[in-house]
Design a protein around this motif. Structure first.
Motif, PDB file in Angstrom:
ATOM      1  N   PRO A 113       0.818  -1.214   0.000  1.00 36.29           N
ATOM      2  CA  PRO A 113       0.000   0.000   0.000  1.00 36.29           C
ATOM      3  C   PRO A 113       0.856   1.270   0.000  1.00 36.29           C
ATOM      4  CG  PRO A 113      -0.506  -1.405   1.901  1.00 36.29           C
ATOM      5  CD  PRO A 113       0.661  -2.015   1.205  1.00 36.29           C
ATOM      6  N   LEU A 114       0.350   2.330  -0.610  1.00 31.04           N
ATOM      7  CA  LEU A 114       1.027   3.630  -0.541  1.00 31.04           C
ATOM      8  C   LEU A 114       0.875   4.156   0.880  1.00 31.04           C
ATOM      9  CD1 LEU A 114      -0.361   5.331  -3.808  1.00 31.04           C
ATOM     10  CD2 LEU A 114       1.782   4.047  -3.543  1.00 31.04           C
ATOM     11  N   GLU A 115       1.964   4.685   1.423  1.00 36.96           N
ATOM     12  CA  GLU A 115       1.887   5.190   2.793  1.00 36.96           C
ATOM     13  C   GLU A 115       1.780   6.708   2.791  1.00 36.96           C
ATOM     14  OE1 GLU A 115       4.537   3.455   5.863  1.00 36.96           O
ATOM     15  OE2 GLU A 115       5.060   2.057   4.238  1.00 36.96           O
ATOM     16  N   LEU A 116       0.653   7.200   3.298  1.00 38.94           N
ATOM     17  CA  LEU A 116       0.396   8.646   3.265  1.00 38.94           C
ATOM     18  C   LEU A 116       1.421   9.428   4.078  1.00 38.94           C
ATOM     19  CD1 LEU A 116      -3.433   8.304   3.608  1.00 38.94           C
ATOM     20  CD2 LEU A 116      -2.237   9.235   1.618  1.00 38.94           C
ATOM     21  N   SER A 117       1.857   8.836   5.185  1.00 33.13           N
ATOM     22  CA  SER A 117       2.816   9.555   6.042  1.00 33.13           C
ATOM     23  C   SER A 117       4.138   9.764   5.296  1.00 33.13           C
ATOM     24  CB  SER A 117       3.039   8.788   7.339  1.00 33.13           C
ATOM     25  OG  SER A 117       3.511   7.500   7.052  1.00 33.13           O
ATOM     26  N   LYS A 118       4.522   8.781   4.472  1.00 33.06           N
ATOM     27  CA  LYS A 118       5.758   8.914   3.687  1.00 33.06           C
ATOM     28  C   LYS A 118       5.622   9.999   2.626  1.00 33.06           C
ATOM     29  CE  LYS A 118       8.227   4.561   3.902  1.00 33.06           C
ATOM     30  NZ  LYS A 118       8.383   3.263   3.267  1.00 33.06           N
ATOM     31  N   ILE A 119       4.453  10.052   2.010  1.00 30.20           N
ATOM     32  CA  ILE A 119       4.214  11.054   0.968  1.00 30.20           C
ATOM     33  C   ILE A 119       4.251  12.443   1.608  1.00 30.20           C
ATOM     34  CG2 ILE A 119       2.559  11.870  -0.770  1.00 30.20           C
ATOM     35  CD1 ILE A 119       1.434   8.914  -0.715  1.00 30.20           C
TER      36      ILE A 119
ATOM     37  N   VAL B 265      -6.974   7.502  -3.429  1.00 32.78           N
ATOM     38  CA  VAL B 265      -6.901   8.735  -4.220  1.00 32.78           C
ATOM     39  C   VAL B 265      -7.397   9.945  -3.429  1.00 32.78           C
ATOM     40  CG1 VAL B 265      -9.138   8.463  -5.395  1.00 32.78           C
ATOM     41  CG2 VAL B 265      -7.284   9.665  -6.541  1.00 32.78           C
ATOM     42  N   HIS B 266      -8.442   9.753  -2.660  1.00 34.54           N
ATOM     43  CA  HIS B 266      -9.002  10.897  -1.920  1.00 34.54           C
ATOM     44  C   HIS B 266      -7.981  11.447  -0.922  1.00 34.54           C
ATOM     45  CE1 HIS B 266     -12.165  13.446  -0.272  1.00 34.54           C
ATOM     46  NE2 HIS B 266     -11.689  13.131   0.925  1.00 34.54           N
ATOM     47  N   GLN B 267      -7.336  10.538  -0.209  1.00 36.78           N
ATOM     48  CA  GLN B 267      -6.355  10.949   0.809  1.00 36.78           C
ATOM     49  C   GLN B 267      -5.114  11.569   0.167  1.00 36.78           C
ATOM     50  OE1 GLN B 267      -8.175   8.252   0.737  1.00 36.78           O
ATOM     51  NE2 GLN B 267      -8.735   7.513   2.776  1.00 36.78           N
ATOM     52  N   VAL B 268      -4.679  11.010  -0.959  1.00 40.73           N
ATOM     53  CA  VAL B 268      -3.527  11.616  -1.649  1.00 40.73           C
ATOM     54  C   VAL B 268      -3.920  13.008  -2.151  1.00 40.73           C
ATOM     55  CG1 VAL B 268      -1.926  11.426  -3.595  1.00 40.73           C
ATOM     56  CG2 VAL B 268      -2.502   9.389  -2.272  1.00 40.73           C
ATOM     57  N   GLY B 269      -5.162  13.141  -2.623  1.00 39.15           N
ATOM     58  CA  GLY B 269      -5.657  14.451  -3.063  1.00 39.15           C
ATOM     59  C   GLY B 269      -5.594  15.483  -1.946  1.00 39.15           C
ATOM     60  N   GLU B 270      -5.927  15.039  -0.745  1.00 39.25           N
ATOM     61  CA  GLU B 270      -5.872  15.955   0.413  1.00 39.25           C
ATOM     62  C   GLU B 270      -4.437  16.408   0.691  1.00 39.25           C
ATOM     63  OE1 GLU B 270      -9.654  14.554   3.195  1.00 39.25           O
ATOM     64  OE2 GLU B 270      -7.626  13.889   3.707  1.00 39.25           O
ATOM     65  N   VAL B 271      -3.514  15.435   0.661  1.00 40.42           N
ATOM     66  CA  VAL B 271      -2.109  15.768   0.897  1.00 40.42           C
ATOM     67  C   VAL B 271      -1.607  16.707  -0.204  1.00 40.42           C
ATOM     68  CG1 VAL B 271       0.229  14.837   1.184  1.00 40.42           C
ATOM     69  CG2 VAL B 271      -1.716  13.546   2.041  1.00 40.42           C
TER      70      VAL B 271
END
Ligand SMILES: *Cc1c(COP(=O)(O)O)cnc(C)c1O
Length: 379
Positions: free
Chosen positions: A124-130, A158-164
């Protein structure tokens, strides 16, 4: 347990590959509409209608529009990536499978200033890393990701990456080629700037047209970025389609006929209802496969609505499994790259009925039973 006698095998070939898909008869019939010149008003109207409906499917309002290309999904993807990153900008690519790697390949070929966060296949893509990367690298101006990683069947957040991305003022490019109309996606709500899709996956058209949906404002701003290719320039394509109401080059006219009909059927069914139909088919397939004793690659919470990666049964190679199922009328799909020897895939996009999915599960069960019988015999 089901037997061959209880479940009727399908009359038609059932495509369990992730596009092209089994299409509605009305979509196929649309291919045979009368000949049309692409520089006549009829085609302008058809193209504009198709662009408007695609924008609607992406969730765009009147401040958004779509630019259509003749070519498979990769055409619109390469057009987008090569057109929207200025020399002064930097693209961050999020990768966790074959299609994430394709984004990198495109960036490399066009010599774009880019970096990659590679989670590894099926991770999985890790949001904290991004988030941490963006905090440390304030030169990043755009992010590119794959919504549904078709090589593993993983749905990326996608939604969470969009927020970041919004938080750091970055534009977001999404390869939604295998997710659009199969997964919940909202270009506005998910803060997507460039949403790339294709005709022949969950939209259930025929291959030949791909597109990108974007805010008009972003499209207008592309005027300041010099084109890196002649044929796949988003700005020149947009200018021709929007201003001149004609494509700059000969389009796949008949594919547009079919796409127009496929979009009507999609909008009649409702994008949400289609996602649910696919979801239910996927759940039916997964429950059946696990009941037969097959193991799935991903845990349930990471699985998309439309594709399942399955470990090959012990002692059976892909080619044999494929050919056996093909005899029953089902086309399954091989694993890619690192998963080639280990796994195969089935997609449930398109006009597949629950009865046909049951028939597939029965064909699978018979194929496995036959192969274990053969193994016992050869001992
Ligand atoms: C199918 C697909 C593509 C594009 O493939 P084409 O063969 O060019 O249509 C790109 N990205 C993803 C995630 C896909 O599933």
């Amino acid at each position: 347990m089901t037997t061959e006698r209880e479940i009727a095998m399908p009359e038609r070939t059932i495509l369990l590959n992730p596009g092209p898909v089994v299409i509605d008869r009305r979509v196929r019939d649309a291919l045979a509409l009368p000949d049309m010149c692409h520089r006549e008003p009829e085609f302008s109207e058809l193209m504009t209608r198709v662009r408007d409906k695609l924008t609607l499917v992406c969730g765009g309002d009147i401040s958004y529009t779509s630019v259509v290309f003749t070519g498979s999904g990769t055409a619109a993807l390469e057009a987008t990536i090569s057109s929207v990153v200025p020399d002064s900008g930097k693209l961050l690519i999020l990768s966790n499978g074959h299609y994430g790697e394709r984004l990198q390949k495109i960036a490399r070929i066009h010599k774009l200033n880019h970096a990659t966060i590679d989670a590894g296949w099926a991770a999985p893509l890790e949001l904290s890393k991004i988030d941490a990367y963006l905090r440390d690298h304030n030169d990043v101006t755009l992010i590119a990701m794959v919504h549904h990683e078709t090589s593993t069947g993983m749905l990326n957040p996608v939604h969470q990456v969009g927020e970041v991305a919004s938080r750091y003022g970055c534009s977001l490019i999404v390869d939604a080629i295998s997710s659009l109309a199969g997964e919940i996606l909202d270009i506005r709500g998910d803060s997507i700037d460039w949403c790339v899709g294709t005709a022949n996956k969950c939209i259930e058209g025929v291959p030949g047209v791909s597109f990108v949906c974007a805010p008009r404002k972003k499209l207008d701003e592309l005027a300041s970025i010099p084109a890196r290719t002649m044929y796949l320039s988003i700005y020149s394509q947009y200018a021709a389609e929007d201003r001149d109401k004609a494509p700059p080059f000969t389009p796949a006219v008949q594919t547009f006929f079919a796409l127009d009909t496929a979009l009507d059927l999609l909008l009649d069914e409702g994008v949400g209802a289609r996602c649910k139909r696919y979801r239910n088919l996927a759940l039916q397939a997964r429950a059946g496969l696990e009941k037969i004793g097959l193991r799935l690659l991903l845990p349930p919470e990471l699985r998309s609505n439309t594709l399942t990666a399955i470990y090959l049964p012990p002692g059976m190679d892909y080619r044999t499994l494929h050919d056996e199922l093909r005899r029953f009328g089902f086309v399954i799909y091989a694993g890619q790259d690192t998963l080639k020897q280990k796994a195969f895939r089935i997609a449930n996009m398109g006009q597949i009925t629950t009865a046909e999915m049951d028939a597939f599960l029965s064909a699978m069960e018979q194929t496995l039973a036959k192969s274990s019988a053969a193994r016992v015999q050869s001992r």
